[in-house]
Design an enzyme around this catalytic site. Structure first.
Site, PDB file in Angstrom:
ATOM      1  N   GLY A   1       0.870  11.713  -0.787  1.00 18.54           N
ATOM      2  CA  GLY A   1       1.798  11.439   0.292  1.00 18.54           C
ATOM      3  C   GLY A   1       2.247   9.991   0.286  1.00 18.54           C
ATOM      4  N   CYS A   2       3.330   9.715   1.007  1.00 14.30           N
ATOM      5  CA  CYS A   2       3.908   8.366   0.991  1.00 14.30           C
ATOM      6  C   CYS A   2       3.021   7.356   1.715  1.00 14.30           C
ATOM      7  CB  CYS A   2       5.323   8.383   1.568  1.00 14.30           C
ATOM      8  SG  CYS A   2       5.478   9.168   3.188  1.00 14.30           S
ATOM      9  N   PHE A   3       2.659   7.633   2.974  1.00 14.94           N
ATOM     10  CA  PHE A   3       1.731   6.743   3.669  1.00 14.94           C
ATOM     11  C   PHE A   3       0.417   6.652   2.901  1.00 14.94           C
ATOM     12  CE2 PHE A   3       3.716   6.978   8.129  1.00 14.94           C
ATOM     13  CZ  PHE A   3       4.017   5.628   8.148  1.00 14.94           C
TER      14      PHE A   3
END
Length: 331
Positions: free
Chosen positions: A140-142
């Site tokens: 995921g990005c975070f």
């Protein structure tokens, strides 16, 4: 996989969304890839540039309603939950490597479906496993942004106190589907907190930190913000540490020395340095008894499609940077 002189044949499922569009922008210009099909039932028959209008003049590809199996790698650019449903409904031959951008296979307890198993695709953590993987669960990005800020400490068993994180992401992090918090009139000139202390990416972050520091059991106090800008993530991270600033800086520089997209500095950093690139910049400072890390990256590139292509490059024995020498916005 080993490097081949022939081009890698790629298919994309979910090509009409933000991550699918970024995947197209990268692969159209990738020197070692040929796009065989872009799947989208709702856009079948339409030119790719009818949806991603900036690609007008770059490609004559049209969206396809059917899958093709004369490919080497399949990118799943679909929503969370939809990748597992897609693989349950479609028997993808074993010779096709799968790189999934959803969260469906990131956690070890969910990393298999049928005879397919997925390796967590964070190159700065699992590069060797990625080299021999058949299927990748793209982070995921975070999760990418925060893990890159913490992995060096975990690698030396130095995460012995609670971790505090405040991070702000651009509106593209919410995906293309409209919601009350993604409309321009709400998002512009606005800032809001959401999913305080229980963001779904905390699960994969904890899993990775325990991979390096088996006894890690401290809280990660994560406060995510929705930013009034389009793309990018900036995270400020701090935890108590006995390291001096010089020791911490050396630790981070040594950990990332062999990783071409993650760069460490003690200087101030800002989002315009990394937006539209596959880079992550880390600023490492010491304030009193706390190590303070700022981590910045593009949520759609290093946080999604760019990292997926980075994983593909590793899987096929290519230069890790192939197709990803992208220009920052600058101003």
């Amino acid at each position: 996989m080993t490097e081949s002189t022939s081009k890698i044949k790629a298919g994309i499922v979910g090509g009409a969304g933000y991550t699918g569009g970024e995947m197209l922008r990268i692969l159209i210009n990738h020197p070692n890839v040929e796009i065989i099909f872009v799947h989208s039932k709702s856009n079948a028959g339409n030119h790719v540039y009818d949806v991603h209008t900036d690609l007008f003049g770059d490609t004559d590809l049209t969206f396809a309603a059917e899958l093709a199996f004369n490919i080497d790698v399949l990118f799943l650019c679909v929503g969370h939950g939809d990748a597992r449903k897609f693989l349950e409904a479609n028997d993808i031959p074993d010779h096709i490597l799968i790189i999934d951008l959803s969260q469906d296979f990131r956690l070890s307890q969910n990393a298999t479906i049928g005879n397919k198993s997925f390796v967590y695709g964070l190159p700065e953590l699992n590069r060797e496993a990625i080299k021999s993987a058949d299927n990748i669960a793209n982070p995921g990005c975070f999760a990418t942004c925060l893990q890159l800020g913490l992995l060096p400490l975990a690698s030396k068993g130095l995460l012995n106190n609670d971790v505090h994180v405040t991070a702000t992401t651009g509106s593209t992090g919410a995906g293309q589907s409209l919601s009350p918090t993604s409309h321009f009139t709400w998002r512009n000139d606005n800032l809001s907190v959401y999913k305080v202390f229980n963001h779904q990416h905390l699960n994969e972050i904890g899993q990775s930190l325990r991979q390096l520091q088996g006894g890690f059991d401290k809280d990660i106090n994560f406060v995510p913000y929705r930013g009034g800008f389009t793309r990018g993530i900036i995270a400020s991270i701090y935890t108590e540490s006995d390291l001096s600033e010089a020791e911490a800086l050396k630790l981070y520089q040594e950990y990332y020395a062999g990783h071409p997209f993650t760069h460490v500095t003690s200087k101030d950093i800002d989002l315009k340095q990394i937006v539209n690139t596959n880079k992550c910049f880390l600023q490492v400072k010491k304030h009193g008894n706390k190590i303070f890390i700022v981590s910045i990256m593009d949520n759609l590139l290093k946080g999604a499609s760019g990292q997926a292509v980075q994983n593909m490059n590793i899987m096929f024995g290519l230069d890790e940077r192939a197709g990803l020498r992208l220009k920052a916005t600058g101003f």
